[in-house]
Design a protein around this motif. Structure first.
Motif, short mmCIF file in Angstrom:
data_model
loop_
_atom_site.label_atom_id
_atom_site.label_comp_id
_atom_site.label_asym_id
_atom_site.label_seq_id
_atom_site.Cartn_x
_atom_site.Cartn_y
_atom_site.Cartn_z
N ILE A 78 26.58 -86.61 -70.92
CA ILE A 78 27.98 -86.20 -71.11
C ILE A 78 28.75 -86.81 -70.33
CG2 ILE A 78 28.90 -83.73 -71.07
CD1 ILE A 78 25.82 -82.71 -70.54
N ASN A 79 30.06 -87.10 -71.22
CA ASN A 79 31.13 -87.65 -70.34
C ASN A 79 32.36 -86.58 -70.06
OD1 ASN A 79 30.39 -90.23 -70.68
ND2 ASN A 79 30.99 -90.59 -72.81
N SER A 80 32.98 -86.88 -69.09
CA SER A 80 34.22 -86.07 -68.91
C SER A 80 33.80 -84.54 -68.82
CB SER A 80 35.53 -86.32 -69.69
OG SER A 80 35.72 -87.63 -69.77
N LEU A 81 33.03 -84.30 -67.99
CA LEU A 81 32.45 -82.74 -67.94
C LEU A 81 33.51 -81.67 -67.73
CD1 LEU A 81 29.15 -83.54 -66.23
CD2 LEU A 81 29.42 -82.22 -68.17
N GLU A 82 33.37 -80.69 -68.66
CA GLU A 82 34.44 -79.56 -68.36
C GLU A 82 33.67 -78.46 -67.85
OE1 GLU A 82 35.99 -79.23 -72.31
OE2 GLU A 82 36.95 -81.24 -72.49
N LEU A 83 34.50 -77.30 -67.60
CA LEU A 83 33.77 -76.07 -66.98
C LEU A 83 32.98 -75.57 -68.20
CD1 LEU A 83 36.85 -74.30 -65.10
CD2 LEU A 83 34.92 -75.63 -64.16
N GLY A 84 33.48 -75.46 -69.38
CA GLY A 84 32.82 -74.75 -70.52
C GLY A 84 31.41 -75.37 -70.93
N ASP A 85 31.28 -76.89 -70.18
CA ASP A 85 29.82 -77.35 -70.42
C ASP A 85 28.82 -76.87 -69.61
OD1 ASP A 85 31.51 -80.59 -70.56
OD2 ASP A 85 31.26 -79.03 -72.05
N SER A 86 29.28 -75.66 -68.69
CA SER A 86 28.29 -75.08 -67.85
C SER A 86 27.22 -74.26 -68.66
CB SER A 86 28.99 -74.20 -66.68
OG SER A 86 29.66 -75.01 -65.89
N ALA A 87 25.89 -74.53 -68.56
CA ALA A 87 24.80 -73.98 -69.57
C ALA A 87 23.63 -74.32 -69.15
CB ALA A 87 25.14 -74.30 -71.02
N VAL A 88 22.70 -74.09 -69.58
CA VAL A 88 21.31 -74.45 -69.51
C VAL A 88 21.10 -75.12 -70.71
CG1 VAL A 88 18.71 -74.11 -69.45
CG2 VAL A 88 20.46 -72.55 -68.17
N TYR A 89 20.51 -76.41 -70.52
CA TYR A 89 20.24 -77.56 -71.59
C TYR A 89 18.75 -77.48 -71.75
CZ TYR A 89 25.13 -78.55 -71.76
OH TYR A 89 26.63 -78.31 -71.59
N PHE A 90 18.27 -77.47 -72.98
CA PHE A 90 16.65 -77.52 -73.32
C PHE A 90 16.42 -78.80 -74.24
CE2 PHE A 90 14.85 -73.82 -71.55
CZ PHE A 90 15.77 -73.01 -71.35
N CYS A 91 15.52 -79.49 -73.95
CA CYS A 91 14.95 -80.68 -74.81
C CYS A 91 13.80 -79.69 -75.50
CB CYS A 91 14.71 -81.67 -73.85
SG CYS A 91 13.80 -82.84 -74.75
N ALA A 92 13.49 -80.21 -76.72
CA ALA A 92 12.32 -79.73 -77.29
C ALA A 92 11.67 -80.88 -78.05
CB ALA A 92 12.79 -78.53 -78.03
N SER A 93 10.67 -80.56 -78.52
CA SER A 93 9.89 -81.53 -79.58
C SER A 93 9.10 -80.75 -80.55
CB SER A 93 9.12 -82.67 -78.95
OG SER A 93 7.92 -82.19 -78.39
N SER A 94 8.94 -81.31 -81.55
CA SER A 94 8.19 -80.65 -82.89
C SER A 94 7.32 -81.72 -83.61
CB SER A 94 8.89 -79.71 -83.61
OG SER A 94 9.58 -80.16 -84.42
#
Lengths: 112, 118
Positions: A78-94
Motif C-alpha cells: 500500500i502506497n501513500s497510506l491514508e486515514l481511511g485505509d485503517s481496517a483489518v485486512y484478511f488474506c484467504a485461499s481456496s
C-alpha cells in the motif's frame, strides 16, 4: 502448522507512508484473496489471484498493489497510506473443490 | 449481482438456549456454496458450517445446523445449547463463480453479533 499466515498482525503507521502485508498459504490452493474489513465489520473483497495471475480487482485504489511471487504467496503493498485505509485486512485461499475459504488471522492496520 | 443479507445486527441468547440467525441471498445460479463463519474477538475467521446448494439435506455440525430453503433463498443458522464461547460475530457467505474470470469469490453479509448471557 498454520494454513494461511499473515504478517504482521498489527501495523501502526503514519499517513503518507508505504507498507506491505505478507501472506502465505501451505494448502496448495490455486486461488488467493485479499479482503478488507472496515470498522463496521463489513468484509469486502479487494483482489483475487489464481495461479499468480490477477483475476479480480474490485475497484480498489491503485495505491494498493498485490504481488504474487508464487502460488503460495500473495502480498499486499500500500502506497501513500491514508486515514481511511485503517481496517483489518484478511488474506484467504481456496480450492475449487470443497468450497470453503481459509482465512489468515488478519492484519489490523492503523494509519495515524 | 449476488447479495447476502443479514437483517439482525445483534442477537442475544441465554446460555443453554437455542438461537437462530437469519440470512437471505440473491442469485440466479443453480449450484453454489453457502457458509456460516464465526469471528470471535480474536478476529480469526472460523468456518462453522457449509451447505452445497444441490444437496437438499440441511447441513449439521454438532450443535450447529442450518435451515436451507433454496426456493426462498434463505440460509439460517441454528445454534443449540448455546455456550459462552459461541459469543462472536457470525457472517453468512455465498461463493459465486465468474465465468468471465473463471474463478470464485466469496460475498459476505454484514454480520450478526451474538451475545450469550450467563
Amino acid at each position: 502448522d498454520t494454513a494461511v499466515s499473515q504478517t504482521p498482525k498489527y501495523l501502526v503507521t503514519q499517513m503518507g507512508n508505504d507498507k506491505s502485508i505478507k501472506c502465505e498459504q501451505n494448502l496448495g490452493h490455486d486461488t488467493m484473496y485479499w479482503y478488507k474489513q472496515d470498522s463496521k465489520k463489513f468484509l469486502k473483497i479487494m483482489f483475487s489471484y489464481n495461479n499468480k495471475e490477477l483475476i479480480i480487482n474490485e475497484t480498489v485504489p491503485n495505491r494498493f498493489s498485490p504481488k504474487s511471487p508464487d502460488k503460495a504467496h500473495l502480498n499486499l503493498h500500500i502506497n501513500s497510506l491514508e486515514l481511511g485505509d485503517s481496517a483489518v485486512y484478511f488474506c484467504a485461499s481456496s480450492q475449487d473443490f470443497g468450497g470453503r475459504a481459509f482465512f489468515g488471522q488478519g492484519t489490523r492496520l492503523t494509519v495515524v | 449481482a449476488q447479495t447476502v443479507t443479514q437483517s439482525q445486527p445483534e442477537m442475544s441468547v441465554q446460555e443453554a438456549e437455542t438461537v437462530t440467525l437469519s440470512c437471505t441471498y440473491d442469485t440466479s445460479e443453480s449450484d453454489y456454496y453457502l457458509f456460516w463463519y464465526k469471528q470471535p474477538p480474536s478476529r480469526q475467521m472460523i468456518l462453522v458450517i457449509r451447505q452445497e446448494a444441490y444437496k437438499q439435506q440441511n447441513a449439521t455440525e454438532n450443535r450447529f445446523s442450518v435451515n436451507f430453503q433454496k426456493a426462498a433463498k434463505s440460509f439460517s443458522l441454528k445454534i443449540s445449547d448455546s455456550q459462552l464461547g459461541d459469543a462472536a460475530m457470525y457472517f453468512c457467505a455465498y461463493r459465486t463463480y465468474s465465468a468471465t474470470s473463471g474463478t470464485y469469490k466469496y460475498i459476505f453479509g454484514t454480520g450478526t453479533r451474538l451475545k450469550v448471557l450467563a
